[in-house]
Scaffold this motif. Structure first.
Motif, PDB file in Angstrom:
ATOM      1  N   GLN A   8      -4.912 -61.907 -26.271  1.00  0.00           N
ATOM      2  CA  GLN A   8      -3.991 -62.617 -27.166  1.00  0.00           C
ATOM      3  C   GLN A   8      -4.712 -63.779 -27.865  1.00  0.00           C
ATOM      4  O   GLN A   8      -4.624 -63.938 -29.082  1.00  0.00           O
ATOM      5  CB  GLN A   8      -2.842 -63.161 -26.301  1.00  0.00           C
ATOM      6  CG  GLN A   8      -1.630 -63.576 -27.051  1.00  0.00           C
ATOM      7  CD  GLN A   8      -0.536 -64.051 -26.096  1.00  0.00           C
ATOM      8  OE1 GLN A   8      -0.814 -64.560 -25.005  1.00  0.00           O
ATOM      9  NE2 GLN A   8       0.709 -63.867 -26.504  1.00  0.00           N
ATOM     10  N   GLU A   9      -5.475 -64.573 -27.064  1.00  0.00           N
ATOM     11  CA  GLU A   9      -6.174 -65.734 -27.629  1.00  0.00           C
ATOM     12  C   GLU A   9      -7.263 -65.287 -28.612  1.00  0.00           C
ATOM     13  O   GLU A   9      -7.428 -65.876 -29.685  1.00  0.00           O
ATOM     14  CB  GLU A   9      -6.768 -66.578 -26.494  1.00  0.00           C
ATOM     15  CG  GLU A   9      -7.628 -67.737 -26.948  1.00  0.00           C
ATOM     16  CD  GLU A   9      -6.906 -68.744 -27.842  1.00  0.00           C
ATOM     17  OE1 GLU A   9      -5.664 -68.844 -27.775  1.00  0.00           O
ATOM     18  OE2 GLU A   9      -7.599 -69.414 -28.646  1.00  0.00           O
ATOM     19  N   ALA A  10      -7.982 -64.210 -28.230  1.00  0.00           N
ATOM     20  CA  ALA A  10      -9.042 -63.711 -29.119  1.00  0.00           C
ATOM     21  C   ALA A  10      -8.426 -63.259 -30.442  1.00  0.00           C
ATOM     22  O   ALA A  10      -8.978 -63.538 -31.522  1.00  0.00           O
ATOM     23  CB  ALA A  10      -9.797 -62.580 -28.450  1.00  0.00           C
ATOM     24  N   ASN A  31      -5.557 -64.281 -31.687  1.00  0.00           N
ATOM     25  CA  ASN A  31      -5.086 -65.489 -32.399  1.00  0.00           C
ATOM     26  C   ASN A  31      -6.227 -66.145 -33.157  1.00  0.00           C
ATOM     27  O   ASN A  31      -6.075 -66.563 -34.303  1.00  0.00           O
ATOM     28  CB  ASN A  31      -4.528 -66.506 -31.386  1.00  0.00           C
ATOM     29  CG  ASN A  31      -3.067 -66.209 -31.058  1.00  0.00           C
ATOM     30  OD1 ASN A  31      -2.358 -65.612 -31.873  1.00  0.00           O
ATOM     31  ND2 ASN A  31      -2.627 -66.587 -29.876  1.00  0.00           N
ATOM     32  N   ASN A  32      -7.400 -66.243 -32.489  1.00  0.00           N
ATOM     33  CA  ASN A  32      -8.567 -66.864 -33.123  1.00  0.00           C
ATOM     34  C   ASN A  32      -8.985 -66.085 -34.362  1.00  0.00           C
ATOM     35  O   ASN A  32      -9.341 -66.677 -35.385  1.00  0.00           O
ATOM     36  CB  ASN A  32      -9.733 -66.934 -32.142  1.00  0.00           C
ATOM     37  CG  ASN A  32      -9.600 -68.112 -31.203  1.00  0.00           C
ATOM     38  OD1 ASN A  32      -8.743 -68.971 -31.392  1.00  0.00           O
ATOM     39  ND2 ASN A  32     -10.431 -68.146 -30.180  1.00  0.00           N
ATOM     40  N   ILE A  33      -8.965 -64.734 -34.232  1.00  0.00           N
ATOM     41  CA  ILE A  33      -9.349 -63.915 -35.392  1.00  0.00           C
ATOM     42  C   ILE A  33      -8.424 -64.204 -36.564  1.00  0.00           C
ATOM     43  O   ILE A  33      -8.865 -64.386 -37.706  1.00  0.00           O
ATOM     44  CB  ILE A  33      -9.345 -62.414 -35.018  1.00  0.00           C
ATOM     45  CG1 ILE A  33     -10.473 -62.142 -34.000  1.00  0.00           C
ATOM     46  CG2 ILE A  33      -9.535 -61.521 -36.249  1.00  0.00           C
ATOM     47  CD1 ILE A  33     -10.423 -60.776 -33.362  1.00  0.00           C
ATOM     48  N   VAL A  34      -7.134 -64.289 -36.226  1.00  0.00           N
ATOM     49  CA  VAL A  34      -6.164 -64.533 -37.299  1.00  0.00           C
ATOM     50  C   VAL A  34      -6.365 -65.936 -37.877  1.00  0.00           C
ATOM     51  O   VAL A  34      -6.335 -66.145 -39.081  1.00  0.00           O
ATOM     52  CB  VAL A  34      -4.723 -64.347 -36.758  1.00  0.00           C
ATOM     53  CG1 VAL A  34      -3.694 -64.712 -37.821  1.00  0.00           C
ATOM     54  CG2 VAL A  34      -4.520 -62.913 -36.285  1.00  0.00           C
ATOM     55  N   LYS A  35      -6.603 -66.896 -36.951  1.00  0.00           N
ATOM     56  CA  LYS A  35      -6.670 -68.302 -37.387  1.00  0.00           C
ATOM     57  C   LYS A  35      -7.969 -68.652 -38.111  1.00  0.00           C
ATOM     58  O   LYS A  35      -7.982 -69.396 -39.079  1.00  0.00           O
ATOM     59  CB  LYS A  35      -6.557 -69.214 -36.157  1.00  0.00           C
ATOM     60  CG  LYS A  35      -5.146 -69.692 -35.878  1.00  0.00           C
ATOM     61  CD  LYS A  35      -5.035 -70.286 -34.490  1.00  0.00           C
ATOM     62  CE  LYS A  35      -5.656 -71.665 -34.377  1.00  0.00           C
ATOM     63  NZ  LYS A  35      -5.479 -72.204 -32.997  1.00  0.00           N
ATOM     64  N   HIS A  36      -9.084 -68.124 -37.591  1.00  0.00           N
ATOM     65  CA  HIS A  36     -10.382 -68.666 -38.047  1.00  0.00           C
ATOM     66  C   HIS A  36     -11.236 -67.716 -38.875  1.00  0.00           C
ATOM     67  O   HIS A  36     -12.294 -68.119 -39.331  1.00  0.00           O
ATOM     68  CB  HIS A  36     -11.213 -69.123 -36.844  1.00  0.00           C
ATOM     69  CG  HIS A  36     -10.507 -70.061 -35.933  1.00  0.00           C
ATOM     70  ND1 HIS A  36     -10.095 -71.303 -36.334  1.00  0.00           N
ATOM     71  CD2 HIS A  36     -10.114 -69.917 -34.644  1.00  0.00           C
ATOM     72  CE1 HIS A  36      -9.489 -71.894 -35.321  1.00  0.00           C
ATOM     73  NE2 HIS A  36      -9.482 -71.077 -34.279  1.00  0.00           N
ATOM     74  N   THR A  37     -10.873 -66.447 -38.982  1.00  0.00           N
ATOM     75  CA  THR A  37     -11.777 -65.537 -39.706  1.00  0.00           C
ATOM     76  C   THR A  37     -11.014 -64.832 -40.833  1.00  0.00           C
ATOM     77  O   THR A  37      -9.793 -64.854 -40.858  1.00  0.00           O
ATOM     78  CB  THR A  37     -12.357 -64.440 -38.788  1.00  0.00           C
ATOM     79  OG1 THR A  37     -11.294 -63.538 -38.515  1.00  0.00           O
ATOM     80  CG2 THR A  37     -12.865 -64.981 -37.493  1.00  0.00           C
ATOM     81  N   PHE A  92      -8.937 -75.706 -26.886  1.00  0.00           N
ATOM     82  CA  PHE A  92      -9.085 -75.185 -25.539  1.00  0.00           C
ATOM     83  C   PHE A  92      -9.218 -73.677 -25.456  1.00  0.00           C
ATOM     84  O   PHE A  92      -9.508 -73.161 -24.391  1.00  0.00           O
ATOM     85  CB  PHE A  92      -7.824 -75.549 -24.729  1.00  0.00           C
ATOM     86  CG  PHE A  92      -7.883 -76.944 -24.196  1.00  0.00           C
ATOM     87  CD1 PHE A  92      -8.892 -77.325 -23.336  1.00  0.00           C
ATOM     88  CD2 PHE A  92      -6.907 -77.868 -24.540  1.00  0.00           C
ATOM     89  CE1 PHE A  92      -8.923 -78.619 -22.834  1.00  0.00           C
ATOM     90  CE2 PHE A  92      -6.944 -79.151 -24.033  1.00  0.00           C
ATOM     91  CZ  PHE A  92      -7.948 -79.539 -23.178  1.00  0.00           C
ATOM     92  N   GLY A  93      -8.901 -73.010 -26.554  1.00  0.00           N
ATOM     93  CA  GLY A  93      -8.782 -71.537 -26.508  1.00  0.00           C
ATOM     94  C   GLY A  93      -9.934 -70.857 -25.791  1.00  0.00           C
ATOM     95  O   GLY A  93      -9.733 -70.162 -24.772  1.00  0.00           O
ATOM     96  N   LEU A  94     -11.163 -71.052 -26.257  1.00  0.00           N
ATOM     97  CA  LEU A  94     -12.330 -70.377 -25.677  1.00  0.00           C
ATOM     98  C   LEU A  94     -12.531 -70.813 -24.229  1.00  0.00           C
ATOM     99  O   LEU A  94     -12.847 -70.013 -23.343  1.00  0.00           O
ATOM    100  CB  LEU A  94     -13.592 -70.692 -26.484  1.00  0.00           C
ATOM    101  CG  LEU A  94     -13.636 -70.142 -27.904  1.00  0.00           C
ATOM    102  CD1 LEU A  94     -14.915 -70.578 -28.607  1.00  0.00           C
ATOM    103  CD2 LEU A  94     -13.563 -68.612 -27.905  1.00  0.00           C
TER     104      LEU A  94
HETATM  105 MG   LIG Z   1      -7.923 -70.506 -30.325  1.00  0.00          MG
END
Ligand SMILES: [Mg+2]
Ligand SMILES: Nc1ncnc2c1ncn2[C@@H]1O[C@H](COP(=O)(O)OP(=O)(O)OP(=O)(O)O)[C@@H](O)[C@H]1O
Length: 503
Positions: free
Chosen positions: A417-419, A421-427, A469-471
């Motif tokens: 889920q976090e990975a 989310n990161n893809i959606v948020k940062h890439t 904190f995600g990673l």
């Molecule tokens: Mg994150």
């Protein structure tokens, strides 16, 4: 064998020392034995010559009367006396004209005389040599020595036994009246030489054996403290406590042993300090692990709480709002189409909010895990992402056991889920590949995107102790379950997140 020997010499200091000492002892022994042998052999030769010359002089002296008187019988006594000597093979007495007056031969065999006689003739070179010397001379061949002496008319021999024979001839007073010859064989000389050689060889062997033994013990003695040092160093390198090395000498080896002991003491102290620090670190690590577990538990609990609040309260309020709006819609009916439209619009918004709350609570508390299981929950999560973002999300799964612990399922779900989310948020990724497989008794999860990428080291360094904190939480979740978390990323080349958790 040769290789083994070279290897032993290379690897063992004691053998090297032994070989060096042994070689030195061998060379010295051979050198001195050679010199000794040469010297003794010369002495033997000299003694032999001296004796032969003395005999022939004595014969010449005693033969004087017999030759002068030309009376053969008078020669018998001196010839007889000399012929008793073992090594004497032949005795000849000539008068001045070369006529053989007396002849004695030990054996009837070829004596191999170097001086060939034809009848009573003496070879010219013999005569010349005797005349030149006017004293005894000798000729040597392979069988022995021919000692020649002139027989002089007047005796100048004071006492034949005295050794001052060289000075006795006074040519002025003397007249040459004959020649005497004594042939001495080499057998006895050769035997003596052989005995000398054997004695020297035996002495050499005894000396060499003694030297080798001495070399062995000296080499062993010298190598012993070094071997003890080596054992000590090996013990330290294997992490064992090195015993104190006692070397009593005050030479370099003794000083080396002392330095080694000091080093071993310092190492021991350093090791104890390190062990204490290590223990402390381990305790801190354990505490950190407990803390991070509590943190994650609290996070989950909070999420659950928020999900419940949203679902039970906000959800309820929105549902009753939706029902009320439906009632109002029914009463307002078609009397006021404008108001009815507003009510319908509001109702739709309430329905949308109810859906959103449902989605949010599902994200906050993935109850699907207990109902659908890990694989289906992740499938659903990924299809939600696909639908909401328009990315191409590919999911591959294989061999995942259905009976995984709740903790592991939740960790894997949250990491995915976090990975995502990161893809959606940062890439600005367009494609994502998610693999969830079982290999080598481990659950292996990987999420790969083709987005902008980043420098994980930089981010991980900066994130410690601070948000985001995600990673960090992804990593903590994996480590809590004795798993491994890995992230590889390169700018403009995408990111690869992988987690392996032992089953
Ligand atoms: Mg994150
Ligand atoms: N898949 C990814 N592609 C590109 N950058 C990423 C990716 N994942 C993480 N990052 C980078 O790593 C940083 C840290 O990510 P992390 O998940 O720890 O924090 P966050 O997403 O910014 O905040 P939080 O997760 O706490 O809401 C992000 O800010 C982002 O710059």
């Amino acid at each position: 064998m040769k290789i083994y020997l070279i290897k032993s010499i290379k690897e063992h200091f004691s053998i090297k020392l032994f070989v060096v000492f042994g070689l030195i002892a061998f060379i010295i022994s051979c050198f001195f034995t050679g010199i000794f042998l040469f010297h003794q052999s010369n002495q033997l030769n000299d003694a032999n010559l001296k004796k032969g010359l003395f005999q022939v002089k004595a014969l010449a002296h005693n033969a004087r009367i017999g030759v002068f008187a030309e009376n053969k019988e008078l020669l018998d006594a001196p010839v007889e006396a000399i012929s008793h000597e073992d090594e004497v093979l032949e005795i000849l007495v000539f008068n001045i004209d070369g006529k053989l007056l007396k002849e004695y031969r030990k054996q009837e065999r070829d004596t191999g005389n170097r001086v060939k006689r034809q009848g009573d003739i003496i070879e010219k070179d013999v005569l010349t040599k005797i005349r030149d010397a006017m004293g005894p001379v000798y000729f040597e061949d392979r069988n022995g020595f021919d000692f020649w002496a002139p027989i002089l008319s007047t005796s100048s021999y004071a006492v034949p036994a005295s050794h001052g024979l060289e000075d006795i001839l006074k040519p002025a007073d003397n007249r040459l009246i004959g020649y005497a010859m004594v042939k001495v064989g080499k057998d006895i000389l050769n035997r003596q030489r052989k005995e000398l050689l054997i004695t020297n060889l035996i002495l050499l062997i005894i000396f060499l054996t003694a030297s080798f033994f001495a070399s062995y013990f000296v080499a062993k003695g010298m190598a012993k403290p070094l071997n003890r040092l080596m054992d000590g160093a090996n013990a330290i390198s294997k992490g064992l406590a090195a015993e104190k090395i006692s070397v009593k000498t005050r030479d370099e080896v003794g000083l080396l042993a002392e330095a080694f002991n000091n080093m071993a003491d310092a190492l021991r102290i350093r090791e104890n300090e390190l062990m204490a620090v290590n223990r402390k670190l381990m305790e801190q690590h354990e505490q950190r692990k407990i803390l991070s577990k509590r943190l994650i538990d609290l996070l989950e609990k909070d999420r659950e709480q928020v999900a419940m609040e949203l679902h039970d309260h906000v959800g309820q309020v929105l549902t009753s709002l939706k029902i009320n709006l439906e009632i109002i819609q029914g009463q307002v009916g078609s009397y006021n189409p404008e108001l009815e439209n507003k009510i319908i619009e509001s109702k739709d918004r309430a329905i949308q909010a109810i859906r959103d709350i449902k989605d949010i609570s599902r994200g906050l508390k993935p109850s699907v895990l207990s109902t659908l299981g890990l694989v289906s929950s992740i499938k659903e999560l990924l299809s939600d992402f696909e639908m909401s973002t328009g990315m191409d999300v590919n999911f591959f799964t294989h061999n995942i056991p259905s009976m995984l612990s709740k903790e592991k399922e939740l960790a894997i779900y949250r990491i995915t889920q976090e990975a995502m989310n990161n893809i959606v948020k940062h890439t600005h990724a367009t494609t994502v590949h998610v693999n969830l497989v079982m290999k080598d008794h481990k659950i292996a999860l990987s999420i790969e995107d083709n987005g902008t990428g980043f420098d994980p080291e930089k981010i991980m360094e900066n994130t410690h102790g601070q948000s985001p904190f995600g990673l960090l939480i992804m990593q903590e979740r994996a480590e809590q379950l004795n798993g491994e978390f890995r992230i590889e990323s390169e700018t403009e080349k995408g990111t690869y997140v992988s987690v392996e958790i032992p089953v």
